[in-house]
Design a protein around this motif. Sequence first.
Motif, PDB file in Angstrom:
ATOM      1  N   HIS A 130      -9.566   0.544  16.852  1.00 43.73           N
ATOM      2  CA  HIS A 130      -8.194   0.145  17.489  1.00 43.73           C
ATOM      3  C   HIS A 130      -7.620  -0.828  16.756  1.00 43.73           C
ATOM      4  CE1 HIS A 130      -8.339   2.273  21.340  1.00 43.73           C
ATOM      5  NE2 HIS A 130      -9.483   1.905  21.491  1.00 43.73           N
ATOM      6  N   THR A 131      -8.293  -1.671  15.857  1.00 45.47           N
ATOM      7  CA  THR A 131      -7.839  -2.635  14.896  1.00 45.47           C
ATOM      8  C   THR A 131      -6.852  -1.994  13.821  1.00 45.47           C
ATOM      9  OG1 THR A 131      -9.632  -4.224  15.223  1.00 45.47           O
ATOM     10  CG2 THR A 131      -8.049  -4.513  13.132  1.00 45.47           C
ATOM     11  N   LEU A 133      -5.650   1.231  14.060  1.00 50.09           N
ATOM     12  CA  LEU A 133      -4.516   2.074  14.726  1.00 50.09           C
ATOM     13  C   LEU A 133      -3.546   1.160  14.875  1.00 50.09           C
ATOM     14  CD1 LEU A 133      -6.367   4.560  17.058  1.00 50.09           C
ATOM     15  CD2 LEU A 133      -5.095   4.971  15.141  1.00 50.09           C
ATOM     16  N   GLY A 134      -3.761  -0.227  15.437  1.00 55.60           N
ATOM     17  CA  GLY A 134      -2.678  -1.006  15.825  1.00 55.60           C
ATOM     18  C   GLY A 134      -2.113  -1.333  14.433  1.00 55.60           C
ATOM     19  N   GLU A 137       0.147   1.590  13.586  1.00 50.86           N
ATOM     20  CA  GLU A 137       1.260   1.584  14.616  1.00 50.86           C
ATOM     21  C   GLU A 137       2.345   0.719  14.125  1.00 50.86           C
ATOM     22  OE1 GLU A 137       3.250   2.284  18.249  1.00 50.86           O
ATOM     23  OE2 GLU A 137       1.691   3.351  16.988  1.00 50.86           O
ATOM     24  N   VAL A 170     -12.047   6.770  21.334  1.00 50.68           N
ATOM     25  CA  VAL A 170     -10.885   5.901  20.911  1.00 50.68           C
ATOM     26  C   VAL A 170      -9.583   6.374  21.622  1.00 50.68           C
ATOM     27  CG1 VAL A 170      -9.492   4.739  19.212  1.00 50.68           C
ATOM     28  CG2 VAL A 170     -12.113   5.455  19.053  1.00 50.68           C
ATOM     29  N   ASP A 171      -8.976   5.609  22.564  1.00 48.38           N
ATOM     30  CA  ASP A 171      -7.796   6.231  23.317  1.00 48.38           C
ATOM     31  C   ASP A 171      -6.495   6.008  22.417  1.00 48.38           C
ATOM     32  OD1 ASP A 171      -5.955   6.954  25.410  1.00 48.38           O
ATOM     33  OD2 ASP A 171      -6.575   5.530  26.739  1.00 48.38           O
ATOM     34  N   ARG A 172      -5.778   7.004  22.249  1.00 44.60           N
ATOM     35  CA  ARG A 172      -4.532   6.724  21.400  1.00 44.60           C
ATOM     36  C   ARG A 172      -3.197   6.584  22.444  1.00 44.60           C
ATOM     37  NH1 ARG A 172      -5.340  12.006  18.840  1.00 44.60           N
ATOM     38  NH2 ARG A 172      -3.375  12.223  19.782  1.00 44.60           N
ATOM     39  N   TYR A 175      -0.461   4.004  21.248  1.00 46.42           N
ATOM     40  CA  TYR A 175       0.175   4.100  19.939  1.00 46.42           C
ATOM     41  C   TYR A 175       1.148   5.022  19.458  1.00 46.42           C
ATOM     42  CZ  TYR A 175      -4.320   1.429  19.437  1.00 46.42           C
ATOM     43  OH  TYR A 175      -5.069   0.534  19.491  1.00 46.42           O
TER      44      TYR A 175
END
Length: 205
Positions: A130-131, A133-134, A137, A170-172, A175
């Motif tokens: 998530h880090t 992906l953020g 994003e 891992v939920d996208r 994003y």
Amino acid sequence: MKLYHHPLSGHAHRARLFISLLGIDAELIEVDLAARARKSPEFLKLNPFGQVPVLDDDGVIVADSNAILVYLAKKTGAEDWLPEDPKGAAAVQRWLSVAAGEIAYGPCAARLVTVFGARFDANEVIARAHTILGRIEAELAGRQWIAADRPTIADVALYSYIARAPEGNVDRAAYSNVNAWLKRMEALPGFVAFQKTAIGIPEAA
């Protein structure tokens, strides 16, 4: 040209995807990971690290997925995919490093837990996913592609494990820029999908 790969390896998919995007005719040779074929003496002659993918271009052996992307771009003169100017080349290299680092230790590792039974701390690697992906994003805010005004091998290197991040739980969904970028990748001529599994959570729309 031969590509030694496995259909559930995101690293191998990077190489297969780029070969297809370039329109190269290559023989795909599946390496049986369950039978530990990558540790056989024959395979270790190709890659002493015992990893897929490996490219055999008429006796020129290239191991490592990102190295294969660079090799193919250089061999085919595909400057659109790998810029030659210093600024453009550096921008692409930055994201190749992310693919080998934060992506490998985040969404890739999370997927290794569920798909291959790797013994990582699931909560830790999901948090890492998530880090990064953020950060991606935010990078994609107001732009179409990660390193240039067109797709490059940086986009190819990032695609596979982000696309299948839900397989690692891992939920996208949060994003939107990332999900729109994935759809742009999937609309490219020559795109070839990364094989799905039934493991994990549903993919974001």
